[in-house]
Design a protein around this motif. Structure first.
Motif, PDB file in Angstrom:
ATOM      1  N   CYS A  67      -9.697 -41.727  76.985  1.00  0.00           N
ATOM      2  CA  CYS A  67     -10.232 -43.079  76.703  1.00  0.00           C
ATOM      3  C   CYS A  67     -11.663 -43.211  77.204  1.00  0.00           C
ATOM      4  CB  CYS A  67      -9.327 -44.143  77.308  1.00  0.00           C
ATOM      5  SG  CYS A  67      -9.538 -44.348  79.086  1.00  0.00           S
ATOM      6  N   LEU A  68     -12.116 -42.253  78.021  1.00  0.00           N
ATOM      7  CA  LEU A  68     -13.491 -42.308  78.560  1.00  0.00           C
ATOM      8  C   LEU A  68     -14.466 -41.486  77.705  1.00  0.00           C
ATOM      9  CD1 LEU A  68     -12.625 -41.872  82.360  1.00  0.00           C
ATOM     10  CD2 LEU A  68     -13.113 -44.019  81.146  1.00  0.00           C
ATOM     11  N   LEU A  69     -13.960 -40.874  76.636  1.00  0.00           N
ATOM     12  CA  LEU A  69     -14.834 -40.030  75.799  1.00  0.00           C
ATOM     13  C   LEU A  69     -15.388 -40.839  74.625  1.00  0.00           C
ATOM     14  CD1 LEU A  69     -12.534 -36.866  75.726  1.00  0.00           C
ATOM     15  CD2 LEU A  69     -14.676 -37.133  77.006  1.00  0.00           C
ATOM     16  N   PRO A  70     -16.644 -40.632  74.259  1.00  0.00           N
ATOM     17  CA  PRO A  70     -17.190 -41.327  73.092  1.00  0.00           C
ATOM     18  C   PRO A  70     -16.597 -40.754  71.806  1.00  0.00           C
ATOM     19  CG  PRO A  70     -18.786 -39.741  73.918  1.00  0.00           C
ATOM     20  CD  PRO A  70     -17.638 -39.731  74.889  1.00  0.00           C
ATOM     21  N   PRO A  71     -16.558 -41.525  70.707  1.00  0.00           N
ATOM     22  CA  PRO A  71     -15.958 -41.034  69.454  1.00  0.00           C
ATOM     23  C   PRO A  71     -16.763 -39.913  68.789  1.00  0.00           C
ATOM     24  CG  PRO A  71     -16.931 -43.212  69.148  1.00  0.00           C
ATOM     25  CD  PRO A  71     -16.986 -42.929  70.612  1.00  0.00           C
ATOM     26  N   CYS A  72     -18.086 -39.903  69.021  1.00  0.00           N
ATOM     27  CA  CYS A  72     -18.953 -38.903  68.357  1.00  0.00           C
ATOM     28  C   CYS A  72     -18.714 -37.508  68.961  1.00  0.00           C
ATOM     29  CB  CYS A  72     -20.419 -39.315  68.543  1.00  0.00           C
ATOM     30  SG  CYS A  72     -21.556 -38.134  67.829  1.00  0.00           S
ATOM     31  N   PRO A  73     -18.516 -36.489  68.099  1.00  0.00           N
ATOM     32  CA  PRO A  73     -18.204 -35.147  68.595  1.00  0.00           C
ATOM     33  C   PRO A  73     -19.422 -34.350  69.084  1.00  0.00           C
ATOM     34  CG  PRO A  73     -18.259 -35.110  66.208  1.00  0.00           C
ATOM     35  CD  PRO A  73     -18.486 -36.545  66.619  1.00  0.00           C
ATOM     36  N   ASP A  74     -20.628 -34.880  68.834  1.00  0.00           N
ATOM     37  CA  ASP A  74     -21.851 -34.102  69.106  1.00  0.00           C
ATOM     38  C   ASP A  74     -22.051 -33.856  70.601  1.00  0.00           C
ATOM     39  OD1 ASP A  74     -22.226 -34.272  66.410  1.00  0.00           O
ATOM     40  OD2 ASP A  74     -23.861 -35.746  66.489  1.00  0.00           O
ATOM     41  N   TYR A  75     -22.518 -32.623  70.954  1.00  0.00           N
ATOM     42  CA  TYR A  75     -22.791 -32.287  72.360  1.00  0.00           C
ATOM     43  C   TYR A  75     -23.916 -31.266  72.460  1.00  0.00           C
ATOM     44  CZ  TYR A  75     -20.015 -28.101  71.256  1.00  0.00           C
ATOM     45  OH  TYR A  75     -19.539 -26.945  70.663  1.00  0.00           O
ATOM     46  N   TRP A  76     -24.505 -31.223  73.667  1.00  0.00           N
ATOM     47  CA  TRP A  76     -25.389 -30.116  74.036  1.00  0.00           C
ATOM     48  C   TRP A  76     -24.592 -29.212  74.962  1.00  0.00           C
ATOM     49  CZ3 TRP A  76     -27.674 -35.166  74.452  1.00  0.00           C
ATOM     50  CH2 TRP A  76     -28.736 -35.419  73.555  1.00  0.00           C
ATOM     51  N   THR A  77     -24.952 -27.930  75.051  1.00  0.00           N
ATOM     52  CA  THR A  77     -24.281 -27.038  76.004  1.00  0.00           C
ATOM     53  C   THR A  77     -25.276 -26.040  76.582  1.00  0.00           C
ATOM     54  OG1 THR A  77     -22.428 -25.499  76.336  1.00  0.00           O
ATOM     55  CG2 THR A  77     -23.525 -25.441  74.180  1.00  0.00           C
ATOM     56  N   TYR A  78     -25.085 -25.730  77.876  1.00  0.00           N
ATOM     57  CA  TYR A  78     -25.958 -24.749  78.551  1.00  0.00           C
ATOM     58  C   TYR A  78     -25.215 -24.202  79.759  1.00  0.00           C
ATOM     59  CZ  TYR A  78     -27.036 -27.801  82.541  1.00  0.00           C
ATOM     60  OH  TYR A  78     -26.939 -28.561  83.687  1.00  0.00           O
ATOM     61  N   ALA A  79     -25.712 -23.066  80.260  1.00  0.00           N
ATOM     62  CA  ALA A  79     -25.104 -22.396  81.425  1.00  0.00           C
ATOM     63  C   ALA A  79     -25.723 -22.964  82.698  1.00  0.00           C
ATOM     64  CB  ALA A  79     -25.353 -20.893  81.344  1.00  0.00           C
ATOM     65  N   GLY A  80     -24.864 -23.517  83.587  1.00  0.00           N
ATOM     66  CA  GLY A  80     -25.378 -24.156  84.791  1.00  0.00           C
ATOM     67  C   GLY A  80     -24.485 -23.960  86.008  1.00  0.00           C
ATOM     68  N   SER A  81     -24.547 -24.941  86.893  1.00  0.00           N
ATOM     69  CA  SER A  81     -23.880 -24.813  88.210  1.00  0.00           C
ATOM     70  C   SER A  81     -23.185 -26.116  88.593  1.00  0.00           C
ATOM     71  CB  SER A  81     -24.930 -24.509  89.284  1.00  0.00           C
ATOM     72  OG  SER A  81     -25.691 -25.704  89.574  1.00  0.00           O
ATOM     73  N   LEU A  82     -22.435 -26.044  89.709  1.00  0.00           N
ATOM     74  CA  LEU A  82     -21.958 -27.269  90.344  1.00  0.00           C
ATOM     75  C   LEU A  82     -23.185 -28.018  90.862  1.00  0.00           C
ATOM     76  CD1 LEU A  82     -18.951 -25.887  92.452  1.00  0.00           C
ATOM     77  CD2 LEU A  82     -18.907 -26.934  90.168  1.00  0.00           C
ATOM     78  N   THR A  83     -23.136 -29.342  90.863  1.00  0.00           N
ATOM     79  CA  THR A  83     -24.304 -30.104  91.334  1.00  0.00           C
ATOM     80  C   THR A  83     -24.136 -30.586  92.773  1.00  0.00           C
ATOM     81  OG1 THR A  83     -23.426 -32.230  90.590  1.00  0.00           O
ATOM     82  CG2 THR A  83     -24.728 -30.940  88.995  1.00  0.00           C
ATOM     83  N   THR A  84     -22.993 -30.226  93.401  1.00  0.00           N
ATOM     84  CA  THR A  84     -22.847 -30.473  94.842  1.00  0.00           C
ATOM     85  C   THR A  84     -22.384 -29.148  95.459  1.00  0.00           C
ATOM     86  OG1 THR A  84     -20.507 -31.074  94.737  1.00  0.00           O
ATOM     87  CG2 THR A  84     -22.094 -32.848  94.442  1.00  0.00           C
ATOM     88  N   PRO A  85     -22.547 -29.006  96.766  1.00  0.00           N
ATOM     89  CA  PRO A  85     -22.094 -27.751  97.393  1.00  0.00           C
ATOM     90  C   PRO A  85     -20.662 -27.435  96.963  1.00  0.00           C
ATOM     91  CG  PRO A  85     -23.226 -29.143  98.988  1.00  0.00           C
ATOM     92  CD  PRO A  85     -23.123 -29.945  97.726  1.00  0.00           C
ATOM     93  N   PRO A  86     -20.332 -26.207  96.650  1.00  0.00           N
ATOM     94  CA  PRO A  86     -21.072 -24.951  96.923  1.00  0.00           C
ATOM     95  C   PRO A  86     -22.153 -24.581  95.892  1.00  0.00           C
ATOM     96  CG  PRO A  86     -18.934 -24.431  95.956  1.00  0.00           C
ATOM     97  CD  PRO A  86     -18.960 -25.924  96.123  1.00  0.00           C
TER      98      PRO A  86
END
Ligand SMILES: Nc1nnc(SCC(=O)Nc2ccc(S(N)(=O)=O)cc2)s1
Ligand SMILES: [Zn+2]
Length: 258
Positions: free
Chosen positions: A180-199
């Motif tokens: 229920c928290l997801l928008p109806p539009c399927p469009d997304y961006w994607t990239y390789a990243g990290s956790l944004t808090t430790p670790p």
């Protein structure tokens, strides 16, 4: 008055802000015109079982809703992912005011908040803790929140927040469908990243939805009444719990849409 520099630092950042040798840190600014449409990207398939919801708690960084991830009951598959990934928890990042609060930005624009749905690769790794250490271990769906209409689904979470005002407080949360928290539009961006808090481990395939969801002012204010601090400590409001933007370095952000 802070006793030393560390005390002056934001509670999130008493640990080092940068990972030595980090080449794929998050969050980043998504420059729309630099993102590359990839026709090979599949639609993301999301199937969550609302009964896998366990509890909602304040971990001193954010508030998070945790799920039973002992079986493949709430999963995502497709999109940029080679395996299916199990939902473990979702949480938010937000600002003290509506001008900022999200971790990622789009064309340098901040949103007032950002939802992260955290999943792990249980096909390849035996535990979440091991997946956290591997380049293809995690997949996080990011959804921007913008100021607008009241969000019915979010209100269920908002109503629970007063009970987890202080760090390390938790309440039962039996049924909740994060879809229920997801928008109806399927469009997304994607990239390789990290956790944004430790670790801060470089183990996240980020999937950032293009379309934000709308929440109203009262709902954002409810996030801001949470505390970083435990009961009995001097109160510190839980706001601005987002990491500063990180360098893109040698990465391309792909889009699922033209
Ligand atoms: N041995 C270990 N247990 N748990 C961990 S990391 C726990 C965890 O879920 N951390 C986490 C941190 C940041 C994010 S985020 N903001 O989505 O990048 C998601 C998740 S390492
Ligand atoms: Zn997060």
């Amino acid at each position: 008055t802070p006793k030393n520099r560390n005390d002056a630092l934001h509670p999130l950042w008493q640990s080092p802000l940068t990972i030595p040798g980090g080449t794929r840190q998050s969050p980043i600014n998504i420059q729309w015109r630099d993102s590359v449409y990839d026709p090979v990207l599949k639609p993301l398939k999301i199937s969550y079982d609302p009964a896998t919801c366990l509890h909602i708690w304040n971990n001193g960084y954010s508030f998070l809703v945790e799920f039973d991830d002992s079986a493949d009951r709430s999963i995502i598959v497709g999109g940029p992912l080679e395996n299916q990934y199990r939902l473990k928890q979702f949480h938010f990042h937000w600002g003290a005011i509506n001008e900022w609060g999200s971790e990622h930005t789009v064309d340098s624009k901040f949103y007032p908040a950002e939802l992260h749905l955290v999943h792990w690769n249980a096909v390849v790794y035996p535990t979440f803790e091991e997946a956290v250490m591997e380049g293809d271990g995690l997949a996080v769906i990011g959804v921007f929140l913008k100021l607008g209409a009241h969000h019915e689904g979010l209100q269920t979470l908002v109503d629970a927040l007063p009970a987890i005002k202080h760090k390390d407080t938790v309440i039962e949360f039996d049924v909740f469908d994060p879809s229920c928290l997801l928008p109806p539009c399927p469009d997304y961006w994607t990239y390789a990243g990290s956790l944004t808090t430790p670790p801060l481990t470089e183990s996240v395939t980020w999937i950032i939805k293009k379309q934000p969801i709308e929440v109203d002012e009262n709902q954002l204010e409810a996030f801001r009444m949470l505390l970083f601090t435990s009961d009995g400590e001097e109160e510190k409001r839980m706001v601005d719990n987002f990491r500063p933007l990180q360098p893109l370095m040698n990465r391309t952000v792909r889009s699922s849409f033209q």
